[in-house]
Design an enzyme around this catalytic site. Structure first.
Site: not given
Ligand code: PMV
Length: 318
Positions: A105, A152
Site C-alpha cells: 500500500g 498512486d
Molecule cells: O495499495 P495501493 O498503494 O496500490 O493503493 C490502492 C488504493 C486503491 O484505492 C485500493 C486502489 C486505487 O487504484 O486507488
C-alpha cells in the site's frame, strides 16, 4: 555520456482508498524517506539500442528485448521511448532498486515506474514533464492492477499532498500545520488487484449497500480535506477512525491491521486506519509530537515488521 540517477518517493493514502475507484475523492501524501531509484549507465561496448534491465530486489537481469511487452519495467522503458521517439537510442543498462515495501500500500510499483521514466528521459536528453510521467505511469499501473484510480501515479509523480478525484483537475493541498504520521507494516503482502477485485465482486452483488459506503467515505474525505487545511488534528484523527470503520465494512481490513490500529490508538494516536488496498500492507496513525515515541514503541510491540515516520511540513502551492 554521464551516469543518470533519479528517484521517486513512496506514498501513503490518508483517506478514500477503494471509494476513489468509484469516483469518490482521496487524499494522499508522498513519503520521501523511502524511495525507488533508477540509475542509467551508458554502455559504449555494444552497438546502439542494446538495453539491459537489472533489478536485484526481484532477481531480474535481462535484455529489454527479451522481456514481455507488458512486463512493468519493460513497459516503463517502452512507453518512455514511444513518448520521446529518439532519433538514436544508445546502448545502456538501467539499474533499479527500492527501499519501499512491496505490495504493502505504499505505491512501490508507481515509484519504480516514475524513477525509470525520469532517468531514461533525462538520459535521452528530453526530460519528460511531471504530467506526462504521471499519465504514462498510470498506463503501467493498469498492468499491475487493472482498474487503478490514478491516485498512486499522481501523488508519486507530483511529490505533493494531493486531493484527488478521478477525471478532475488535481488539487495540491495547502497544509497549514506540520502533521506527524507513523506508518507500520503488518508484513502481510496482499496485491492491490486482489482487494480491488474482491470489493468489485461485492459491489456487483450488492450495489446499493456498497455505493452508500463509498459515498460515506467520500463525505469523510471531503471533511478531512477541510480539517487538514485548518490543522484541526483531533478532528482529523476522528475522521480517520470513521474511515477505518467503513473500510472494515468493505471487508478490506485484517486481524493484524486491526491489532496495529488498536495499539496506535491506545498509545495516544489521534486516529489510525489501514492505508492502500488493505487485507495486510500498512496502517497509518496520526500522532501528536509528544506521543510519537509511544506510538512507535507500541506498534513494534504489537508486531509491526517495519515502522516509518514522516512529517508533513510542506505547504503546497506557496
Ligand atoms: O495499495 P495501493 O498503494 O496500490 O493503493 C490502492 C488504493 C486503491 O484505492 C485500493 C486502489 C486505487 O487504484 O486507488
Amino acid at each position: 555520456m554521464p551516469i543518470i540517477y533519479k528517484k521517486a518517493p513512496a506514498k501513503i493514502i490518508l483517506f478514500g482508498e477503494h471509494a476513489v475507484v468509484y469516483g469518490q475523492p482521496a487524499i494522499a501524501i508522498p513519503v520521501k524517506n523511502v524511495c525507488a531509484t533508477a540509475r542509467i549507465l551508458p554502455d559504449i561496448s555494444k552497438k546502439s539500442g542494446h538495453i539491459r534491465i537489472q533489478a536485484k530486489d526481484i532477481q531480474l537481469n535481462a535484455d529489454y528485448a527479451n522481456l514481455s511487452k507488458d512486463h512493468p519495467l519493460a513497459a516503463s522503458v517502452r512507453l518512455t521511448l514511444e513518448e520521446i521517439s529518439p532519433v538514436h537510442i544508445p546502448s545502456f543498462t538501467i539499474q533499479i532498486s527500492s527501499t519501499i515495501p512491496v505490495s504493502a500500500g505504499m505505491g512501490s510499483g508507481a515509484a519504480v515506474t516514475v524513477a525509470v521514466m525520469r532517468a531514461l528521459s533525462s538520459f535521452l536528453g528530453a526530460p519528460l514533464p511531471t504530467e506526462t510521467i504521471s499519465n504514462l505511469t498510470y498506463e503501467v499501473e493498469k498492468l499491475h492492477h487493472g482498474t487503478p484510480s490514478g491516485v498512486d501515479n499522481t501523488v508519486v509523480a507530483y511529490e505533493k499532498p494531493v486531493y484527488f478525484e478521478r477525471g478532475k483537475t488535481l488539487e495540491a493541498l495547502k497544509i497549514k500545520h506540520p502533521t506527524h504520521w507513523v506508518i507500520a507494516d503488518t508484513g502481510e503482502k496482499t496485491p492491490t488487484h486482489e482487494t480491488v477485485s474482491a470489493v468489485r465482486e461485492k459491489h456487483a452483488q450488492n450495489p446499493e449497500e456498497y455505493d452508500a459506503i463509498f459515498e460515506n467515505i467520500g463525505c469523510i474525505t471531503k471533511k478531512a480535506r477541510r480539517t487538514l487545511i485548518q490543522g484541526d488534528m483531533d478532528n482529523l484523527g476522528k475522521l480517520m477512525n470513521q474511515n477505518q470503520s467503513l473500510l472494515e465494512n468493505l471487508d478490506v481490513s485484517s486481524p493484524r491491521l486491526n491489532t496495529l490500529i488498536e495499539a496506535a490508538r491506545s498509545a495516544g494516536a489521534s486516529g489510525a486506519k489501514l492505508s492502500g488496498g488493505g487485507r495486510g500492507g500498512n496502517m497509518i496513525a496520526l500522532g501528536r509530537s509528544d506521543s510519537i515515541k509511544e506510538i512507535v514503541q507500541a506498534l513494534k510491540k504489537a508486531g509491526a515488521e517495519r515502522v516509518i515516520q514522516t512529517i508533513l511540513t510542506e505547504v503546497a502551492g506557496r
